[in-house]
Design an enzyme around this catalytic site. Structure first.
Site, PDB file in Angstrom:
ATOM      1  N   ARG B 100     -23.204  27.453  -3.395  1.00 21.02           N
ATOM      2  CA  ARG B 100     -23.084  26.078  -3.900  1.00 21.02           C
ATOM      3  C   ARG B 100     -22.244  25.197  -2.988  1.00 21.02           C
ATOM      4  O   ARG B 100     -22.563  24.032  -2.747  1.00 21.02           O
ATOM      5  CB  ARG B 100     -22.492  26.112  -5.330  1.00 21.02           C
ATOM      6  CG  ARG B 100     -22.226  24.788  -5.950  1.00 21.02           C
ATOM      7  CD  ARG B 100     -23.364  24.041  -6.690  1.00 21.02           C
ATOM      8  NE  ARG B 100     -24.699  24.327  -6.424  1.00 21.02           N
ATOM      9  CZ  ARG B 100     -25.518  23.575  -5.656  1.00 21.02           C
ATOM     10  NH1 ARG B 100     -25.097  22.497  -5.070  1.00 21.02           N
ATOM     11  NH2 ARG B 100     -26.752  23.914  -5.477  1.00 21.02           N
ATOM     12  N   LYS B 135     -14.765   2.764   3.982  1.00 23.52           N
ATOM     13  CA  LYS B 135     -15.173   2.986   2.588  1.00 23.52           C
ATOM     14  C   LYS B 135     -15.843   4.352   2.461  1.00 23.52           C
ATOM     15  O   LYS B 135     -17.047   4.460   2.173  1.00 23.52           O
ATOM     16  CB  LYS B 135     -16.123   1.866   2.143  1.00 23.52           C
ATOM     17  CG  LYS B 135     -15.460   0.495   2.158  1.00 23.52           C
ATOM     18  CD  LYS B 135     -16.376  -0.612   1.683  1.00 23.52           C
ATOM     19  CE  LYS B 135     -15.629  -1.950   1.745  1.00 23.52           C
ATOM     20  NZ  LYS B 135     -16.465  -3.094   1.341  1.00 23.52           N
ATOM     21  N   LYS B 167      -6.808  -9.039   8.977  1.00 24.20           N
ATOM     22  CA  LYS B 167      -7.503  -9.671   7.863  1.00 24.20           C
ATOM     23  C   LYS B 167      -6.709 -10.877   7.367  1.00 24.20           C
ATOM     24  O   LYS B 167      -5.611 -11.167   7.861  1.00 24.20           O
ATOM     25  CB  LYS B 167      -7.697  -8.659   6.744  1.00 24.20           C
ATOM     26  CG  LYS B 167      -8.477  -7.430   7.205  1.00 24.20           C
ATOM     27  CD  LYS B 167      -8.949  -6.590   6.039  1.00 24.20           C
ATOM     28  CE  LYS B 167      -9.787  -5.422   6.562  1.00 24.20           C
ATOM     29  NZ  LYS B 167     -10.317  -4.585   5.497  1.00 24.20           N
ATOM     30  N   GLU B 197     -10.753 -10.785  11.546  1.00 20.04           N
ATOM     31  CA  GLU B 197     -11.763 -11.166  10.559  1.00 20.04           C
ATOM     32  C   GLU B 197     -11.803 -12.689  10.433  1.00 20.04           C
ATOM     33  O   GLU B 197     -10.765 -13.313  10.196  1.00 20.04           O
ATOM     34  CB  GLU B 197     -11.334 -10.544   9.219  1.00 20.04           C
ATOM     35  CG  GLU B 197     -12.419 -10.406   8.196  1.00 20.04           C
ATOM     36  CD  GLU B 197     -11.910  -9.632   6.970  1.00 20.04           C
ATOM     37  OE1 GLU B 197     -11.799  -8.392   7.045  1.00 20.04           O
ATOM     38  OE2 GLU B 197     -11.596 -10.277   5.960  1.00 20.04           O
ATOM     39  N   ASP B 218     -17.086 -12.348   8.419  1.00 18.55           N
ATOM     40  CA  ASP B 218     -16.952 -11.793   7.070  1.00 18.55           C
ATOM     41  C   ASP B 218     -17.812 -12.552   6.063  1.00 18.55           C
ATOM     42  O   ASP B 218     -17.529 -13.702   5.733  1.00 18.55           O
ATOM     43  CB  ASP B 218     -15.476 -11.865   6.653  1.00 18.55           C
ATOM     44  CG  ASP B 218     -15.250 -11.206   5.297  1.00 18.55           C
ATOM     45  OD1 ASP B 218     -15.978 -10.260   4.958  1.00 18.55           O
ATOM     46  OD2 ASP B 218     -14.341 -11.670   4.573  1.00 18.55           O
TER      47      ASP B 218
END
Lengths: 280, 280, 280, 280, 280, 280
Positions: B100, B135, B167, B197, B218
């Protein structure tokens, strides 16, 4: 029990933060002065069931601490786009260093809870429970199983040690289904039920004879499942498994099975879009 | 470099096995005799790009060892349903205890590679590169970024320490975009470029003046992106980011941006269905 | 499954060796030349059931390696004083550095197996199984539970997660025995049975009504136990617990209970005397 | 120094809790509401010397925290059955999750202190000190040696690095007792004394000539010990070792030896019966 | 005992490699093909005493393995510039990934051995031994103390647990030098000598009266040291400490002290220049 | 960002304390009563740049806690002999157990900062920045690089993953300097610059043609460096490396290079003499 109180979770959070920080946040060190404070808030950007909100606090704690957080939602809440989930105040450096990790957990776990909830809703009114499997994302099993509960699902065993599930290879090795069930019943810790995977109705009969506590119907047709439920007649729990998706889960539930296990709850739940905004 | 040779991967595998085994596989201990051998094979059940195949060997090694594996595919292969990926022989107990976990890694990473490949194919013929983001699924970043490369994508920074990305909050804290870029350029290790950004074309101008090496657009409209690319005129790399999905990625690529970053490559790639069958 | 193959055992061995070696064996470094070889053997000095013999190999491996070991007994063997258990050849330094740690494990685990065997023998011919408890020596639970099996006993749950046992405080918190059993039955992973501790025959009745799978008779008199067994009539497993020693275990077994749990198997088993001699 | 302040103890406690909790306490999660508070107390059920009481606090801290504890006894106290040792108030879930682990430590360590005290009392009035050995329960050495001190015993070396003890195999490897002592004296860190194991009075003579600081009489008869003490005449410390039990320890002490080492203090001390009751 | 066999060294090496590799060697991954082999050699670039050569093998093992190494020197060798120390063949990627870490250890440890040797040579012919202190580089103590031995020095205690050294604050807390020595002598494990720091000749007298085994002369003048040695007259070992450099070490040694401890051996030894060249 | 807030530093401190304490401070346990308080202060004994002062607090926290510290200096301060750096009050046992470890860190890091400052001062007025290398003391890289910044230096890459540096072996493996630079530019994360090591002016030309971002001049003469700077003409950063010492660093800086990397900043910085005194 909150997600952050589950055993081992703190070290999972710490490892994730370490993975993201590496030797430290260069951008923040160079551009944000040490004492500067900030305010921020978490917002859901889509319909979702929230899970993992209480992990935000320990993440910021691990990232340096000093953040005060006010929750405006709770795990299990079904939220609409734009819903504020929490407000935070604290050192800007800490908020910036913990932001992505906190969101990554929250987005993943809310994804699992949301996906689970859609299956649970689909079988509403039947007697079937939706359960997870061991097809989880490596390292996140305890948290994903928590999110399944938050989404209204129930948990299958957590691993190979807290449940007995006899599959075809165990049967072959033991010399038959009855023999395998017998070995398990006599040797296992007495608090564990014995579950056995059956691919045919004939095997279901064998399992009953051998005294299995739970019968897993593996990739059976809906008709065979209905037949199996009748055959079992309450002498064991019946679990449906294999190839179950949102489109067919209600039909499966209506066969009368007790449990429906769905791997996709944990292996393929899309992340929920949640963002962190800054108070200007 | 194979997935299993990436730094830290062995302990990620060990943790995953530990998570699944707990205090040990009760079913297998009770039903499968110690010396019994088995043969098994891995099969893809759907169209996919395979990633993580070489992790199978160390997983079985950690589960007890003695398994001999013959790969019949390699990472990066685009496979069709039914394709055999590997054949294994070894102690039945070890095969059962590692199955598994090995599949969980293989399914997750192949999911990322397959998802990435679909974006890469969608922009074929343009000059844009598809890149990942931070992410990622907590604990799996190094492996997921490997799978992105296997799928033909390229990597953004691995964490907060090996890339500079300024940012809006850094800008606010530093007292303006130009100031922030200046602080980063003078203080950063000299091997790191400075990325910033921008939300408006005006900011793109500021960034160029300040000497930014990379400009991240962005959540801009496709028209603004096209405009920004023109404005930059090769003086910096241009990265598009925010809200990019398969349906619009080609339009974005055709604006002339150098890079398109897509969070979904790693946060929402559905698992690939791969199973382990047993030689009877 | 051998003791050395149990999950987590290798790190328990490594920690024990580290605990003994500290910064290294000063005496051996100063008096025994690096290349010198030695031969040694392990001997039982008393009647005993042996458990943990296969741990000797990984201990010497961790201590430096190069030792060849020939086992002359196996776990579960009932030995007499003077019986040789194993013969070893290898670097004298490694043999000296690993000796005490190997013996400490072997003596402790054989102690548990021997103690268990005496209880198992005492109930021979009845239908009662002797089981362990969670009253184990901290850090050694997986190994001690293995030794209990080697001694002919069976295992109760391994921890708080792989078995449900409702005690008086759970009952008080849930608002009654029936309520507690109901909460457990509806919320628990479906592979776990529900066990409940009863102090009176009235509680035994309640537990049956609520559908408990296992009833633990807590510190009851032998007469009450006999009564309880009759009352249950096969509708649940019955476990006797509390104050059970060698002198009364047979009387308890003859009441017809299915299980007898004995904390002393693991918390108070005297070490077995085993020594390592050197071939001159 | 309190037991909880000893180096490494916190991680020993954490490992023990982890061992018991596994993925979490299912019974408590399902039956005890999150906010419920409880009160409990620890009681000795037999005559004993208490050791390890201050470990209870960090165990509950690791189990979730919020428990307020009032000690009503202290390590070293000799208690009678029924004596309350501590009272606790806190979240019922935390009390239930930490109970067994706290008791396991307290019972084991009080066992060692109690057993040690019986040997120490047996030699009262002589000049002999009772000391422990390296025959400890793996993983608990620092704590067991603490409990020996609590019971009035003194400590031998903690491991192979903080004391020199030359045994027959070192002697053989070094080419004689004198040679071995010489190597140790010239090469060892200057803060360590040199101890050598002697099996005969002739060896005692050799050891004195070589300048040994401590002479261990290995399994000698009481008469030979008396003779050896005379022979040494204060030029070295004399330690008796091997086969010493409560029945013969006083006779050994009266030979005039300085130290008597007893493995059973740590390898075979029966646990003390201590229980946790709940305030109703 | 080789450096690589010292307890804990493997994890020190692994941590150092992990520190250098981070998420992996980008340059090598991109420019060096996976199967490419390479040959390299280690060369001393200055006069030095070599220490740590055997660490090179486990470093390359941890970096991926497959490297064959032929040592052409051994720890303790005094080498001249240009001397080849070892030759290696193996995967070019592994050689490149392990190079810097292997050199960092070798340069640091050879630095300590070389520095120690200069002190040892300076006191040649006297009866004084040069010893190290606890002023070591954090994390490298076991290895640095090994290097001190390689350089001909001897070791002081390894830490606070394997030696007793009473300083002025202990004396103040115990209520006087005699009281402190008395507490240590009666309470310490019997294998440890008692050392006490003295700042005046009067204190030396007190220490002798109290039965100290070792007397440390703290920052005394050479004349006072000579006086102290006379005063002690062989009844205790005498250690000189404080402000000792190459320029005055011989004068100190000639006072007749037994031991001279020098912090700079480990806290300020300049690295030895050793480089890795590649066979073209 | 303070030293104690750098990622991973807390575990480096804990490991160092563990290394020093072993199983505990015997001397202090025996001679200093548990409740006794003490006051102490840290003093610089030489001219130095201080680095690591804020590590003192977590060291004492790890050693038992309860110490209140008042800093009287800050990292980066240039101090004179006799300058008090901090005053502490707390349990005497904790102060004694943490003293050496706190000092060891402070002395090492201040050594690096002081050594760096001397190089930085030597190039004052030129445009060259002094940078460190990967020639750091194993285990202390993050801290040493912090100390370099405190001393006015700038950091090169932290490891093999956050910077690209192509050396001769990469060039050979890739089939030429231009090919190697090309592979790096197309495959690397887009935030990393590409640096290449050149030994000749011809190579400098090749590097420029291939588009290298940074050119490292390896062991070139000062004349060649001047020539190279002219040749590059601002199209890339220029770093001087190899054989640079205090005596020649200004001459190197005056060639117009942007960066000068010096291994000795971290591999051979002598410790600064700092001591801990006690308030009587």
């Amino acid at each position: 029990m909150a997600a952050s109180a589950l055993p081992g979770v703190e070290s999972v959070l710490a490892a994730a933060l370490c993975e993201d920080l590496g030797r430290g946040d260069v951008t923040t060190r160079l551009t944000v002065p040490d004492g500067r404070m900030g305010e921020a808030f978490l917002t859901a950007k889509q319909h979702a069931v929230i899970a993992g909100l209480d992990l935000v606090t320990p993440v910021f704690e691990l990232a340096g601490g000093g953040v005060i957080l006010r929750l405006e939602a709770a795990d299990g809440d079904q939220v609409v786009p734009g819903r504020i989930l929490a407000r935070m105040k604290g050192p800007a450096r800490v908020l910036l260093m913990g932001e992505r990790v906190a969101l990554n957990f929250l987005q993943q776990l809310s994804g699992v809870a949301t996906h689970t909830r859609s299956f649970v809703d689909a079988v509403a009114g039947t007697t079937a429970r939706i359960t997870d499997t061991r097809k989880t994302v490596p390292g996140l099993r305890v948290l994903q199983k928590y999110a399944v509960r938050v989404g209204g699902g129930s948990n299958h065993r957590s691993g190979l040690d807290d449940g007995i599930l006899i599959k075809d290879n165990h049967i072959a090795a033991a010399g038959g289904l009855g023999a395998a069930v017998g070995l398990a019943k006599s040797g296992a810790p007495h608090g564990l039920k014995v579950e056995v995977e059956c691919e045919t109705l004939a095997q279901v009969g064998e399992a009953l004879t051998a005294g299995a506590d739970i019968i897993l119907l593996d990739n059976m047709s809906v008709d065979d499942m209905r037949q199996a439920v009748k055959q079992v007649g309450g002498r064991a729990l019946v679990e449906a498994s294999g190839g179950i998706v949102l489109a067919n889960v209600r039909a499966v539930a209506e066969t009368g099975v007790d449990l429906i296990s769905v791997g996709a709850l944990t292996h393929s739940a899309p992340a929920v879009d949640i963002s962190m905004g800054w108070q200007s």
